[in-house]
Design a protein around this motif. Structure first.
Motif, PDB file in Angstrom:
ATOM      1  N   ALA A  87       0.835  -1.203   0.000  1.00 55.75           N
ATOM      2  CA  ALA A  87       0.000   0.000   0.000  1.00 55.75           C
ATOM      3  C   ALA A  87       0.872   1.258   0.000  1.00 55.75           C
ATOM      4  O   ALA A  87       0.562   2.247  -0.674  1.00 55.75           O
ATOM      5  CB  ALA A  87      -0.935  -0.008   1.202  1.00 55.75           C
ATOM      6  N   ASP A  88       1.982   1.232   0.746  1.00 52.85           N
ATOM      7  CA  ASP A  88       2.890   2.387   0.767  1.00 52.85           C
ATOM      8  C   ASP A  88       3.589   2.577  -0.571  1.00 52.85           C
ATOM      9  O   ASP A  88       3.818   3.713  -1.003  1.00 52.85           O
ATOM     10  CB  ASP A  88       3.922   2.236   1.882  1.00 52.85           C
ATOM     11  N   ASP A  89       3.960   1.479  -1.217  1.00 48.17           N
ATOM     12  CA  ASP A  89       4.540   1.578  -2.561  1.00 48.17           C
ATOM     13  C   ASP A  89       3.589   2.330  -3.491  1.00 48.17           C
ATOM     14  O   ASP A  89       3.994   3.259  -4.197  1.00 48.17           O
ATOM     15  CB  ASP A  89       4.787   0.188  -3.164  1.00 48.17           C
ATOM     16  N   ALA A  90       2.343   1.902  -3.478  1.00 46.54           N
ATOM     17  CA  ALA A  90       1.350   2.501  -4.372  1.00 46.54           C
ATOM     18  C   ALA A  90       1.136   3.976  -4.051  1.00 46.54           C
ATOM     19  O   ALA A  90       1.014   4.814  -4.952  1.00 46.54           O
ATOM     20  CB  ALA A  90       0.031   1.737  -4.270  1.00 46.54           C
ATOM     21  N   ARG A  91       1.094   4.306  -2.761  1.00 47.29           N
ATOM     22  CA  ARG A  91       0.894   5.712  -2.367  1.00 47.29           C
ATOM     23  C   ARG A  91       2.052   6.570  -2.855  1.00 47.29           C
ATOM     24  O   ARG A  91       1.841   7.656  -3.420  1.00 47.29           O
ATOM     25  CB  ARG A  91       0.754   5.797  -0.848  1.00 47.29           C
ATOM     26  N   ARG A  92       3.264   6.109  -2.672  1.00 45.32           N
ATOM     27  CA  ARG A  92       4.425   6.897  -3.107  1.00 45.32           C
ATOM     28  C   ARG A  92       4.491   7.006  -4.631  1.00 45.32           C
ATOM     29  O   ARG A  92       4.857   8.051  -5.175  1.00 45.32           O
ATOM     30  CB  ARG A  92       5.713   6.280  -2.568  1.00 45.32           C
TER      31      ARG A  92
END
Length: 389
Positions: free
Chosen positions: A11-16
């Motif tokens: 989820a953090d990958d996608a947000r960044r």
């Protein structure tokens, strides 16, 4: 032909990835300026509401900082750099994308029913007048309204807007927020002025562009960027160049720009107020999925039913949405009519965003009227005093 296995993303990958794709993570390309922002995003939404500034001005400000407002307008409406058309909504679009909206122009020309009647002969008369006298506003063409009601367009206004949708007319500038119309044959570079691309090629290009602008998205996210239908997305995504991914917690198939997956998103996060019409937060479901943040424009909600304010602007800081500010201006004071904070840690970021926005619109002071958490009012006021000192 085997379907490639989806690439897993946290989820953090996608947000960044989304933040970098939208220009909020890493150093902005200041040399490319406002025009670079437009090309990077692929579309900048227009709206009539002006509080601190109009939305098309807030978009580059959020990414570049205090860029001059005249610079913004000049970047959009000079040197045949851009055109206005129906994309996500009424948007400014890079001029090189004119051929890829041929599918929509054709759809408008073939549309059987319209909400406004077009008096016989009015369309031809408008085109004839523009050819002889243009560029002209709707008022100069003979009047924009029949009555004072905003929706009650004159025959002239109906005709010129229809001509814009057909692609025979374009908006070449704005005067006091009124569109100035001219013939496309005079305003669009000759090499781009054609409808030769078939619908499939147009859709493939727009799906690819939307994927690049979003970085990563679901079917609904990517289709919504230029207001395509789900089945239009389905027909071209396999040949669009986007790659399938799975994102932790999303629960839906997703696709990403392959270039966005080549390097880990790193760099400085922007701290800024966001226009409610910013493409980072266009789609409510996507905003909730990525940021855990419910975004809703309340300008058209009756005042007693508003929760966050007329033009509540989300605050972006550290790659998160940490609060909201409903702003106004009184002389050279930026008024935060209502501030919503996501806890004490958001105080410094919201103060920084307010002071930065105040400087941009030539305000020398910031006044806070209401804070949703009363215990955070004093810390916010103190932080603002330090920042303004």
């Amino acid at each position: 032909m085997t379907t490639p296995r989806p690439i897993p993303l946290s989820a953090d990958d996608a947000r960044r990835i989304a933040l970098r794709a939208q220009g909020f993570l890493g150093a902005p390309d200041r040399r490319a300026g406002v025009r670079g922002v437009l090309r990077h995003l692929g579309a900048v939404q227009l709206d009539t509401i002006s509080v601190l500034a109009r939305s098309h001005e807030l978009i580059p400000y959020a990414r570049l900082g205090a860029v001059g407002r005249r610079t913004v307008d000049d970047a959009y409406w000079t040197d045949t750099h851009a055109f206005e058309y129906w994309s996500h909504a009424a948007c400014i679009l890079p001029i090189e994308e004119w051929p890829h909206f041929a599918f929509r122009r054709r759809a408008y020309r073939n549309r059987p029913h319209w909400n406004h009647e077009l008096p016989e002969g009015t369309y031809d008369q408008v085109v004839k007048q523009l050819r002889a006298e243009g560029p002209l506003t709707a008022t100069e063409l003979g009047g924009a309204k029949k009555t004072s009601e905003w929706w009650d367009w004159s025959g002239t206004k109906v005709a010129v807007e229809r001509a814009l949708m057909y692609g025979e007319v374009v908006c070449v500038e704005r005067r006091g927020w009124k569109r100035v119309y001219d013939l496309a044959e005079r305003a669009i570079p000759a090499a781009l002025l054609h409808d030769e691309l078939d619908d499939t090629e147009c859709l493939r290009r727009l799906v690819r562009l939307a994927g690049q602008s979003l970085g990563v998205g679901t079917r609904a996210d990517i289709a919504d960027y230029h207001r395509l239908k789900g089945e239009q997305f389905d027909a071209v995504v396999a040949d669009s160049g986007l790659v399938p991914v799975t994102v932790e917690g999303w629960g839906k198939p997703a696709w990403a720009d392959p270039a966005a997956l080549e390097t880990v998103p790193r760099g400085r996060h922007r701290t800024t107020l966001l226009s409610p019409f910013d493409s980072l937060i266009w789609e409510r479901a996507r905003t909730e999925r990525i940021f855990g943040f419910t975004h809703r424009l309340e300008a058209y909600v009756p005042k007693p039913k508003r929760v966050y304010g007329y033009f509540a602007m989300p605050v972006l800081a550290g790659g998160r949405l940490v609060g909201r500010v409903d702003p106004a201006r009184e002389g050279r004071t930026l008024v935060a009519k209502q501030v919503t904070l996501d806890g004490p840690k958001a105080v410094a970021a919201v103060a920084e965003a307010l002071v930065s926005a105040a400087g941009w619109v030539d305000c020398t002071d910031v006044r806070v009227e209401r804070v949703d958490a009363p215990e955070l009012r004093a810390p916010l006021t103190a932080e603002l005093a330090r920042a303004l000192a």
